[in-house]
Design a protein around this motif. Structure first.
Motif, mmCIF file in Angstrom:
data_model
loop_
_atom_site.group_PDB
_atom_site.id
_atom_site.type_symbol
_atom_site.label_atom_id
_atom_site.label_comp_id
_atom_site.label_asym_id
_atom_site.label_seq_id
_atom_site.Cartn_x
_atom_site.Cartn_y
_atom_site.Cartn_z
ATOM 1 N N GLY A 246 -3.928 -7.095 -3.894
ATOM 2 C CA GLY A 246 -4.142 -6.436 -5.185
ATOM 3 C C GLY A 246 -2.856 -5.974 -5.847
ATOM 4 O O GLY A 246 -2.892 -5.367 -6.905
ATOM 5 N N GLY B 92 -7.896 2.506 -16.275
ATOM 6 C CA GLY B 92 -8.234 1.703 -15.096
ATOM 7 C C GLY B 92 -9.546 0.968 -15.288
ATOM 8 O O GLY B 92 -10.414 1.397 -16.063
ATOM 9 N N ALA B 93 -9.670 -0.159 -14.572
ATOM 10 C CA ALA B 93 -10.880 -0.983 -14.707
ATOM 11 C C ALA B 93 -12.114 -0.228 -14.234
ATOM 12 O O ALA B 93 -13.201 -0.376 -14.783
ATOM 13 N N ARG B 94 -11.927 0.600 -13.218
ATOM 14 C CA ARG B 94 -13.086 1.347 -12.719
ATOM 15 C C ARG B 94 -13.569 2.356 -13.754
ATOM 16 O O ARG B 94 -14.766 2.549 -13.929
ATOM 17 N N TYR C 235 -16.316 -7.065 -4.956
ATOM 18 C CA TYR C 235 -15.296 -6.007 -5.065
ATOM 19 C C TYR C 235 -15.938 -4.658 -4.714
ATOM 20 O O TYR C 235 -16.556 -4.017 -5.563
ATOM 21 N N TYR D 29 -22.834 -7.196 -12.013
ATOM 22 C CA TYR D 29 -21.372 -7.091 -12.041
ATOM 23 C C TYR D 29 -20.823 -8.417 -11.491
ATOM 24 O O TYR D 29 -21.174 -8.820 -10.378
ATOM 25 N N PHE E 291 -13.951 -12.327 -6.880
ATOM 26 C CA PHE E 291 -13.276 -11.519 -5.876
ATOM 27 C C PHE E 291 -14.213 -11.321 -4.700
ATOM 28 O O PHE E 291 -15.335 -10.869 -4.875
ATOM 29 N N ASP F 90 -15.832 -8.601 -15.029
ATOM 30 C CA ASP F 90 -14.528 -8.051 -14.639
ATOM 31 C C ASP F 90 -13.519 -9.203 -14.603
ATOM 32 O O ASP F 90 -13.565 -10.064 -13.732
ATOM 33 N N TYR G 96 -10.144 -9.471 -14.035
ATOM 34 C CA TYR G 96 -9.031 -8.635 -13.580
ATOM 35 C C TYR G 96 -7.687 -9.345 -13.429
ATOM 36 O O TYR G 96 -6.652 -8.721 -13.542
ATOM 37 N N THR H 111 -7.720 -5.381 -17.121
ATOM 38 C CA THR H 111 -6.808 -4.332 -16.659
ATOM 39 C C THR H 111 -5.356 -4.799 -16.726
ATOM 40 O O THR H 111 -5.091 -5.997 -16.694
ATOM 41 N N SER I 173 -3.351 -3.788 -14.376
ATOM 42 C CA SER I 173 -2.884 -3.548 -13.009
ATOM 43 C C SER I 173 -2.227 -4.768 -12.371
ATOM 44 O O SER I 173 -1.320 -4.627 -11.555
ATOM 45 N N LYS I 174 -2.708 -5.966 -12.696
ATOM 46 C CA LYS I 174 -2.087 -7.181 -12.126
ATOM 47 C C LYS I 174 -1.025 -7.727 -13.079
ATOM 48 O O LYS I 174 -0.020 -8.261 -12.670
ATOM 49 N N ARG J 19 -1.983 2.258 -15.120
ATOM 50 C CA ARG J 19 -3.328 2.803 -15.358
ATOM 51 C C ARG J 19 -3.797 2.605 -16.797
ATOM 52 O O ARG J 19 -4.160 3.563 -17.476
HETATM 53 C C1 PLP Z 1 -11.939 -7.246 -8.834
HETATM 54 C C2 PLP Z 1 -10.978 -6.196 -9.288
HETATM 55 N N1 PLP Z 1 -11.214 -5.538 -10.421
HETATM 56 C C3 PLP Z 1 -10.344 -4.583 -10.874
HETATM 57 C C4 PLP Z 1 -9.218 -4.255 -10.178
HETATM 58 C C5 PLP Z 1 -8.193 -3.284 -10.719
HETATM 59 O O1 PLP Z 1 -8.678 -2.123 -11.132
HETATM 60 P P1 PLP Z 1 -7.770 -0.970 -11.787
HETATM 61 O O2 PLP Z 1 -7.603 -1.282 -13.239
HETATM 62 O O3 PLP Z 1 -8.633 0.218 -11.567
HETATM 63 O O4 PLP Z 1 -6.460 -0.915 -11.082
HETATM 64 C C6 PLP Z 1 -8.957 -4.884 -8.973
HETATM 65 C C7 PLP Z 1 -7.774 -4.480 -8.181
HETATM 66 O O5 PLP Z 1 -7.469 -4.955 -7.140
HETATM 67 C C8 PLP Z 1 -9.844 -5.888 -8.518
HETATM 68 O O6 PLP Z 1 -9.596 -6.541 -7.378
#
Ligand code: PLP
Length: 477
Positions: free
Chosen positions: A119, A184-186, A210, A250, A257, A285, A287, A315, A317-318, A325
């Motif tokens: 991740g 964040g994605a969550r 996930y 979802y 993932f 998602d 991501y 997101t 994040s990657k 964030r």
């Molecule tokens: C499937 C998936 N969704 C979302 C995220 C990232 O989420 P966030 O934006 O909260 O960092 C990840 C991170 O590893 C992920 O594996």
């Protein structure tokens, strides 16, 4: 005759060296220009000579110089504008001193994460200097709008830039108003789920899938229902049969993932029909699809939806760093108010200055440039890992190598238990995850191996270590 510039003294640029063992030319040009810029001999604000002139002076192709300049821009040392060329960056305190810039350079500052960390993108190669410059610029010019509470939807220029970006790159159908920024994605999943579902509603979840998303949905009072994934993605027939009353699903259709497969078109259509047939919602998602190593870019599921049933989540994040964030949801107009209300009730909004910095990075082309560099870097890391896995670990691991993303799945050879493999790897300071972590069912034993954050050499060495650990475990049976 190459033109002389007011900035870089062309005559001082050494020619590139060639022959066996010589570093790649663009690396040499980058090193030369970087040294010159950092030497302080070039005043801040001075224009670089044209790439054509540099190429002619040191005897390389213009493309080679362009690659080197791209890296200087990513380092935050040079700023390029269409029509006015590239300039050495001016900071309020004058040009960066060589020492300051060296200290600020990411490689010098960060120890690399462990091999196989899952991740994580290439945090060792993040353009720290550039980000610091963009952030400093925003703080220095911050108006009251950026220093108080902001709109719950997010900073408008960022929403506009993201809407454009998503339309162009992911075929997402949206206007800027539909883009909601979240930390964040969550967080994006939480506000969209709150807005469209009621407590105790059932939600299909990919299995394997996930786990953090499942945990989040459960904590929102929803009932998560696992639905198996096969080579085409979520098995919608099984979902319909097992959990007919579900009101949400979802999915990670572009890059499942953790298996990494792509949902087939037939399944996408089926899923959208399932949602349109009743008051149901699909949480898509998306991501990490920016990094696709083969084949044409994939369109989003949202782009196919004609019934406004998809809540699209992405997101940074990657694409950039998890620490940033910033994520986003793209939501249908008719649920916009409900999502905004959910946002006000939870985080209110993500950090405003950070949103403004990201908007600048998008509109000034830094994000696209970073993505180009990262795509090349991840292709190299992926290649190194796959090569090591097939040449030195083929007897103990067989690999499922998806065409996108930053991790692979490796199945363990018969006789090697997953839990024992994970424990042995951990003891050897390797960060591997067992596939069963992500599933409610009995899965074939497997490991999920991230490659985004480790160098090619690190991955090769770690694969050798892992292979010998696994061989030992097999012998012990
Ligand atoms: C499937 C998936 N969704 C979302 C995220 C990232 O989420 P966030 O934006 O909260 O960092 C990840 C991170 O590893 C992920 O594996």
């Amino acid at each position: 005759m190459p033109r002389r510039s007011q900035g870089l003294p062309l005559l001082h640029l050494p020619p590139v060296t060639t022959g066996p063992g010589a570093p790649p030319r663009s690396q040499q040009v980058y090193a030369t220009l970087r040294t010159l810029v950092l030497s302080g001999r070039v005043p801040a604000g001075a224009r670089l000579p044209s790439t054509r002139a540099v190429a002619a002076a040191i005897g390389v192709a213009r493309n080679t110089v362009l690659q080197a300049i791209d890296r200087l821009v990513s380092d935050g040392l040079v700023d390029c504008r269409r029509g006015s060329g590239c300039r050495v960056v001016t900071t309020r305190s004058g040009p960066l001193s060589p020492r300051a810039a060296t200290v600020a350079h990411p490689q010098a500052r960060h120890a690399r994460p462990r091999a196989f960390a899952l991740g994580l993108p290439a945090i060792d190669d993040f353009p720290v200097d550039l980000w610091a410059r963009l952030t400093r610029r925003r703080w220095r010019a911050a108006t009251p709008t950026l220093l108080g509470y902001g709109s719950p939807g997010g900073y408008r220029p960022l929403r506009e830039a993201l809407a454009q970006h998503l339309r162009d790159t992911r075929a997402v159908r949206c206007s800027w108003e539909q883009v909601i920024i979240a930390p964040g994605a969550r967080a994006a999943l939480a506000i969209t789920a709150k807005a469209v579902l009621a407590a105790r509603d059932q939600v299909w979840m990919e299995d394997p899938g996930y786990t953090p998303a499942a945990q989040l949905l459960t904590s929102e009072g929803l009932r998560v229902r696992p639905v198996p994934v096969d080579h085409e993605g979520l098995d919608i027939r099984q979902g319909r049969r097992r959990w007919p009353r579900a009101r949400g699903a979802y999915v990670t259709p572009s890059h499942q993932f953790p298996l990494g497969l792509t949902m087939s078109l037939a399944r996408r259509v089926d899923l959208l029909e399932w949602a349109a047939g009743a008051d149901r919602w699909v949480f898509e998602d998306d991501y990490d699809t920016e990094f696709r190593h083969a084949g044409p870019p994939l369109a989003s599921l949202q782009g196919l939806d004609r019934h406004d049933r998809v809540l699209y989540i992405g997101t940074m994040s990657k694409r950039l760093l998890p620490a940033i964030r910033i994520a986003y949801a793209v939501v249908p107009h008719r649920v916009l108010d409900a999502v905004l209300q959910a946002q006000i009730a939870s985080d209110r909004h993500a950090a405003l200055i950070d949103q403004a910095v990201l908007a600048d990075a998008l509109t000034e082309g830094h994000l696209a440039r970073h993505a180009r560099r990262m795509r090349a870097l991840y292709a190299e890391r992926r290649e190194a890992l796959l090569h090591a896995l097939t040449t030195s670990a083929g007897d103990v691991l067989s690999v499922l190598a998806p065409e996108a993303g930053l991790h692979v799945v490796a199945w363990l050879a018969p006789g090697i238990r997953e839990a024992a493999a994970v424990d042995a790897a951990k003891a050897a300071r390797l960060e591997v995850r067992g596939l069963s972590t992500y599933s409610h069912r009995r899965q074939p034993a497997g490991l999920v191996l991230g490659y985004g954050a480790a160098s090619a050499a690190q991955l090769t060495e770690a694969t050798h270590t892992l292979a010998s650990l696994l061989r030992r475990l097999r012998k012990r049976r």
